[in-house]
Design a protein around this motif. Structure first.
Motif, PDB file in Angstrom:
ATOM      1  N   LYS A  90       0.809  -1.218   0.000  1.00  0.00           N
ATOM      2  CA  LYS A  90       0.000   0.000   0.000  1.00  0.00           C
ATOM      3  C   LYS A  90       0.843   1.270   0.000  1.00  0.00           C
ATOM      4  N   THR A  91       2.115   1.168   0.360  1.00  0.00           N
ATOM      5  CA  THR A  91       2.972   2.351   0.265  1.00  0.00           C
ATOM      6  C   THR A  91       3.248   2.706  -1.198  1.00  0.00           C
ATOM      7  N   TYR A  92       3.147   1.732  -2.083  1.00  0.00           N
ATOM      8  CA  TYR A  92       3.376   1.945  -3.516  1.00  0.00           C
ATOM      9  C   TYR A  92       2.081   1.971  -4.318  1.00  0.00           C
ATOM     10  N   CYS A  93       1.084   1.264  -3.837  1.00  0.00           N
ATOM     11  CA  CYS A  93      -0.208   1.188  -4.519  1.00  0.00           C
ATOM     12  C   CYS A  93      -1.302   1.217  -3.454  1.00  0.00           C
ATOM     13  N   PRO A  94      -1.757   2.421  -3.055  1.00  0.00           N
ATOM     14  CA  PRO A  94      -2.744   2.532  -1.970  1.00  0.00           C
ATOM     15  C   PRO A  94      -4.035   1.750  -2.222  1.00  0.00           C
ATOM     16  N   ASP A  95      -4.435   1.612  -3.476  1.00  0.00           N
ATOM     17  CA  ASP A  95      -5.641   0.853  -3.816  1.00  0.00           C
ATOM     18  C   ASP A  95      -5.214  -0.456  -4.466  1.00  0.00           C
ATOM     19  N   LEU A  96      -5.117  -1.526  -3.661  1.00  0.00           N
ATOM     20  CA  LEU A  96      -4.629  -2.813  -4.164  1.00  0.00           C
ATOM     21  C   LEU A  96      -5.520  -3.405  -5.254  1.00  0.00           C
ATOM     22  N   SER A  97      -6.761  -2.959  -5.333  1.00  0.00           N
ATOM     23  CA  SER A  97      -7.642  -3.471  -6.388  1.00  0.00           C
ATOM     24  C   SER A  97      -7.182  -3.003  -7.769  1.00  0.00           C
ATOM     25  N   GLN A  98      -6.283  -2.019  -7.817  1.00  0.00           N
ATOM     26  CA  GLN A  98      -5.761  -1.522  -9.088  1.00  0.00           C
ATOM     27  C   GLN A  98      -4.677  -2.428  -9.676  1.00  0.00           C
ATOM     28  N   ILE A  99      -4.183  -3.380  -8.895  1.00  0.00           N
ATOM     29  CA  ILE A  99      -3.170  -4.306  -9.411  1.00  0.00           C
ATOM     30  C   ILE A  99      -3.859  -5.273 -10.366  1.00  0.00           C
ATOM     31  N   GLN A 100      -3.396  -5.301 -11.596  1.00  0.00           N
ATOM     32  CA  GLN A 100      -3.968  -6.165 -12.626  1.00  0.00           C
ATOM     33  C   GLN A 100      -2.850  -6.948 -13.316  1.00  0.00           C
ATOM     34  N   PHE A 101      -3.140  -8.190 -13.668  1.00  0.00           N
ATOM     35  CA  PHE A 101      -2.198  -9.024 -14.409  1.00  0.00           C
ATOM     36  C   PHE A 101      -2.848  -9.475 -15.707  1.00  0.00           C
ATOM     37  N   SER A 102      -2.088  -9.455 -16.782  1.00  0.00           N
ATOM     38  CA  SER A 102      -2.586 -10.078 -18.006  1.00  0.00           C
ATOM     39  C   SER A 102      -2.353 -11.589 -17.931  1.00  0.00           C
ATOM     40  N   GLU A 103      -1.355 -11.993 -17.170  1.00  0.00           N
ATOM     41  CA  GLU A 103      -1.049 -13.402 -16.910  1.00  0.00           C
ATOM     42  C   GLU A 103      -0.716 -13.551 -15.433  1.00  0.00           C
ATOM     43  N   HIS A 104      -0.961 -14.746 -14.885  1.00  0.00           N
ATOM     44  CA  HIS A 104      -0.614 -15.015 -13.488  1.00  0.00           C
ATOM     45  C   HIS A 104       0.723 -15.728 -13.344  1.00  0.00           C
ATOM     46  N   HIS A 105       1.391 -15.974 -14.445  1.00  0.00           N
ATOM     47  CA  HIS A 105       2.641 -16.714 -14.347  1.00  0.00           C
ATOM     48  C   HIS A 105       3.594 -16.299 -15.469  1.00  0.00           C
ATOM     49  N   ILE A 106       4.855 -16.599 -15.229  1.00  0.00           N
ATOM     50  CA  ILE A 106       5.888 -16.429 -16.241  1.00  0.00           C
ATOM     51  C   ILE A 106       6.575 -17.782 -16.373  1.00  0.00           C
ATOM     52  N   ARG A 107       6.651 -18.275 -17.574  1.00  0.00           N
ATOM     53  CA  ARG A 107       7.330 -19.540 -17.832  1.00  0.00           C
ATOM     54  C   ARG A 107       8.838 -19.329 -17.859  1.00  0.00           C
ATOM     55  N   CYS A 108       9.541 -20.342 -17.400  1.00  0.00           N
ATOM     56  CA  CYS A 108      10.994 -20.327 -17.466  1.00  0.00           C
ATOM     57  C   CYS A 108      11.413 -20.293 -18.934  1.00  0.00           C
ATOM     58  N   SER A 109      12.147 -19.248 -19.297  1.00  0.00           N
ATOM     59  CA  SER A 109      12.601 -19.115 -20.676  1.00  0.00           C
ATOM     60  C   SER A 109      13.794 -18.179 -20.720  1.00  0.00           C
ATOM     61  N   GLU A 110      14.896 -18.667 -21.249  1.00  0.00           N
ATOM     62  CA  GLU A 110      16.082 -17.829 -21.363  1.00  0.00           C
ATOM     63  C   GLU A 110      15.909 -16.749 -22.417  1.00  0.00           C
ATOM     64  N   THR A 111      14.943 -16.913 -23.311  1.00  0.00           N
ATOM     65  CA  THR A 111      14.726 -15.916 -24.359  1.00  0.00           C
ATOM     66  C   THR A 111      13.693 -14.868 -23.962  1.00  0.00           C
ATOM     67  N   SER A 112      13.033 -15.038 -22.830  1.00  0.00           N
ATOM     68  CA  SER A 112      12.036 -14.071 -22.378  1.00  0.00           C
ATOM     69  C   SER A 112      12.710 -12.933 -21.635  1.00  0.00           C
ATOM     70  N   ASP A 113      12.561 -11.721 -22.171  1.00  0.00           N
ATOM     71  CA  ASP A 113      13.147 -10.553 -21.509  1.00  0.00           C
ATOM     72  C   ASP A 113      12.557 -10.349 -20.119  1.00  0.00           C
ATOM     73  N   ILE A 114      11.252 -10.555 -19.978  1.00  0.00           N
ATOM     74  CA  ILE A 114      10.595 -10.363 -18.683  1.00  0.00           C
ATOM     75  C   ILE A 114      11.132 -11.358 -17.662  1.00  0.00           C
ATOM     76  N   TYR A 115      11.254 -12.626 -18.038  1.00  0.00           N
ATOM     77  CA  TYR A 115      11.760 -13.651 -17.128  1.00  0.00           C
ATOM     78  C   TYR A 115      13.188 -13.322 -16.696  1.00  0.00           C
ATOM     79  N   ARG A 116      14.035 -12.974 -17.657  1.00  0.00           N
ATOM     80  CA  ARG A 116      15.424 -12.650 -17.357  1.00  0.00           C
ATOM     81  C   ARG A 116      15.538 -11.424 -16.454  1.00  0.00           C
ATOM     82  N   MET A 117      14.760 -10.364 -16.756  1.00  0.00           N
ATOM     83  CA  MET A 117      14.813  -9.139 -15.942  1.00  0.00           C
ATOM     84  C   MET A 117      14.334  -9.416 -14.516  1.00  0.00           C
TER      85      MET A 117
END
Length: 124
Positions: A90-117
């Motif tokens: 809540k110090t970063y997002c006072p309204d937790l209902s605003q947190i949204q995900f397009s996906e609930h998971h990230i697959r292990c992948s060395e080619t995925s920038d998101i996974y690596r970051m």
């Protein structure tokens, strides 16, 4: 069997870390933001009505108060669970209902920038 690695709250940290090697099938509803890192094995998890098949090194995100249950796991399952407390979020997002995900998971992948970051940021 749940084995506690470290309880961050005792150190005034806003999180807890737990190594989990078995799960119950009961429905969960937690006030924390939950991250599951699959260290070994496979699992099937249901988040609301979305069933996910997860494998070693996959990462799962579960928002506070999001209904979820573990449907099945392999016998060799080992998951690092990190529970980040709502008062910290809540110090970063006072309204937790605003947190949204397009996906609930990230697959292990060395080619995925998101996974690596994400892995690099967590390791630092």
């Amino acid at each position: 069997m749940n084995q506690t690695l470290e309880k961050g709250l005792s150190d005034n940290l806003p999180l807890e870390q737990i190594l989990i090697s078995s799960f119950s099938n009961e429905v969960q509803l937690r006030p924390e933001f939950v991250l599951f890192f699959l260290l070994e094995g496979t699992m099937q998890i249901n988040i609301y009505d979305q069933k996910l098949a997860l494998h070693k090194h996959d990462i799962v995100f579960i928002k506070p108060y999001e209904i979820h249950s573990v449907l099945d796991t392999s016998p060799d399952i080992h998951v690092l669970a990190i529970f980040i407390h709502a008062r910290f979020l809540k110090t970063y997002c006072p309204d937790l209902s605003q947190i949204q995900f397009s996906e609930h998971h990230i697959r292990c992948s060395e080619t995925s920038d998101i996974y690596r970051m994400l892995c690099t940021s967590l390791a630092e």
